[in-house]
Scaffold this motif. Sequence first.
Motif, PDB file in Angstrom:
ATOM      1  N   VAL A 134     -70.958  38.143 -63.923  1.00  7.00           N
ATOM      2  CA  VAL A 134     -69.718  37.361 -63.850  1.00  7.00           C
ATOM      3  C   VAL A 134     -69.642  36.378 -65.013  1.00  7.00           C
ATOM      4  O   VAL A 134     -68.567  36.174 -65.604  1.00  7.00           O
ATOM      5  CB  VAL A 134     -69.637  36.627 -62.500  1.00  7.00           C
ATOM      6  N   LEU A 135     -70.775  35.774 -65.367  1.00  5.37           N
ATOM      7  CA  LEU A 135     -70.793  34.833 -66.490  1.00  5.37           C
ATOM      8  C   LEU A 135     -70.412  35.528 -67.792  1.00  5.37           C
ATOM      9  O   LEU A 135     -69.598  35.002 -68.578  1.00  5.37           O
ATOM     10  CB  LEU A 135     -72.172  34.193 -66.613  1.00  5.37           C
ATOM     11  N   VAL A 136     -70.967  36.702 -68.037  1.00  2.00           N
ATOM     12  CA  VAL A 136     -70.636  37.450 -69.261  1.00  2.00           C
ATOM     13  C   VAL A 136     -69.153  37.803 -69.272  1.00  2.00           C
ATOM     14  O   VAL A 136     -68.467  37.656 -70.300  1.00  2.00           O
ATOM     15  CB  VAL A 136     -71.507  38.703 -69.372  1.00  2.00           C
ATOM     16  N   ALA A 137     -68.646  38.279 -68.125  1.00  2.00           N
ATOM     17  CA  ALA A 137     -67.218  38.627 -68.048  1.00  2.00           C
ATOM     18  C   ALA A 137     -66.338  37.403 -68.269  1.00  2.00           C
ATOM     19  O   ALA A 137     -65.300  37.478 -68.946  1.00  2.00           O
ATOM     20  CB  ALA A 137     -66.916  39.264 -66.695  1.00  2.00           C
ATOM     21  N   ALA A 138     -66.743  36.241 -67.710  1.00  2.00           N
ATOM     22  CA  ALA A 138     -65.965  35.018 -67.897  1.00  2.00           C
ATOM     23  C   ALA A 138     -65.954  34.592 -69.350  1.00  2.00           C
ATOM     24  O   ALA A 138     -64.913  34.178 -69.885  1.00  2.00           O
ATOM     25  CB  ALA A 138     -66.535  33.898 -67.018  1.00  2.00           C
ATOM     26  N   VAL A 139     -67.094  34.688 -70.019  1.00  2.00           N
ATOM     27  CA  VAL A 139     -67.159  34.328 -71.443  1.00  2.00           C
ATOM     28  C   VAL A 139     -66.257  35.232 -72.267  1.00  2.00           C
ATOM     29  O   VAL A 139     -65.505  34.769 -73.145  1.00  2.00           O
ATOM     30  CB  VAL A 139     -68.620  34.394 -71.935  1.00  2.00           C
ATOM     31  N   LEU A 140     -66.301  36.525 -72.005  1.00  2.00           N
ATOM     32  CA  LEU A 140     -65.449  37.453 -72.752  1.00  2.00           C
ATOM     33  C   LEU A 140     -63.973  37.167 -72.499  1.00  2.00           C
ATOM     34  O   LEU A 140     -63.160  37.169 -73.430  1.00  2.00           O
ATOM     35  CB  LEU A 140     -65.790  38.893 -72.367  1.00  2.00           C
ATOM     36  N   ALA A 141     -63.622  36.905 -71.228  1.00  2.00           N
ATOM     37  CA  ALA A 141     -62.221  36.572 -70.925  1.00  2.00           C
ATOM     38  C   ALA A 141     -61.810  35.281 -71.607  1.00  2.00           C
ATOM     39  O   ALA A 141     -60.694  35.164 -72.138  1.00  2.00           O
ATOM     40  CB  ALA A 141     -62.029  36.465 -69.415  1.00  2.00           C
TER      41      ALA A 141
END
Length: 365
Positions: free
Chosen positions: A36-43
Motif C-alpha cells: 500500500v505504501l508503494v502504491a500510495a507513493v506512486l499515486a
Amino acid sequence: MSTAAPGTRSGRTPAGPGAVRSRRSAFLAGTGTAVVLVAAVLAGVWVGAVPLPPGAVVATLLDRAVAPLGIDVPGALEGTRGAVLVELRLPRVVLAVLVGAGLAISGAAYQGVFRNPLADPYLLGAAAGAGLGATLVIAYAPGQQIGPVGVVPLAAFVGALVGVGCALALGHAAGGSQSASLLLAGIAVAAFLAAAQTLVQQQNTDDLREIYGWLLGHLGGAQWSDVGLVLPYLGVAVGTLLLCARPLDVLAVGDDEARSLGVHPGRLRLLVVVAASLATASAVAVSGLIGFVGLVVPHIVRRLVGAANARVLPVSLLAGGAFLVLADLLARTVLSPAELPLGVVTAFVGAPFFAGLLWAGARRR
C-alpha cells in the motif's frame, strides 16, 4: 543432565498453532502495508495539477539514478514536467512518507510505554512547544533563512524539544520516570506554552493567517532541504524505537516483573519517550501540526497484527507513511488548484474513523 522436554531444543516450548497464525497474519499485514505504501507513493507522484505519465515517471527516476554512469534511459521527462517531478512532486511525497512514519511510530511508542491507547505524539508538549517556536519566528523574524532551510522549521524543532524537555524535567522532579507523573507534567507544560503562544498571537494579529496556516499542517513548498533536515533525526529516533520494541513488550507485564527479566523500566521508559519525542519534533518542524496520524494508525495496526510492540511499531511506520501520502494527495487535489490544510484532511478522515473504532469496541464489551 538435560531437562529439555522430548521434541524440543534446549527446553524451549514449540510454538503452538495460535502463535504460528499470529506470525503469519503479522507477516501478511506487514507485506500488505508495504505494498500500500508503494502504491500510495506512486499515486502521489503521478497525480496532480500537472498529470505525469506513469511510465515516463519511472523512466525519469531510473535516468537520474544511472546518470553518474553515463547511461541515458529513453522516455524520461524533460523540461517543465521533469522539474515538476524532481523538484516539486517527489520531495513532497518523500517528506509525507517521513512525517507520517515518524508520527505513527511515535504514537505507537507512546501508547506502549504509557499503556494508554489514547496517547498520541503530542502528549508531552511537543505540539505546544513547536507551535510557540514557529509563532515567535513568524511574528518577530519573518522570512529569515539559515542556508537553504527557513528559520520556522528550526524554531519549531527547537520549541518541540524544549517543550518535551520541560515536561520530562518536571515529571522527573515530581515522580521520577513514572507514567502518571510524565503525563501530568506534559499537560501542565503544554497548557503553559499554549497560553504563551496565544499571547503572542494576540499581539501580532496581522500574522494570524500565516500562523494558523502553519498550525493546521502543510507540505506545500516541500524541498529536498526539508528532507535533509528531518532525515538524520528521524533515522536515529526510528532506529532506537525499533530496538526498544521487544523490551517494551516486557515492560507491559509490570515494572517488578520487567526488572526480574533484566529490563530497567525507568531507563527504558525515558529512552523510548526521548526517541519518540525526537521523531515527533523532527516531523512537526517541516510539516506543522498534523493530528490523528499517531493516534489512529497504531489502533488500526493493532487490529491487524495484535498487541505486540515488536510488530506494531514497524508496521505503524509503513502505515503512517502511506496514510499521510494519501491524505496529502487528497489535500492538494480535492479543491485543485487550491489546497486544503493537511491537518484538516487528517482530522476529517481520522476523527470519524476513530469514533467508529471506539463504538465498535464498546459494542464488543
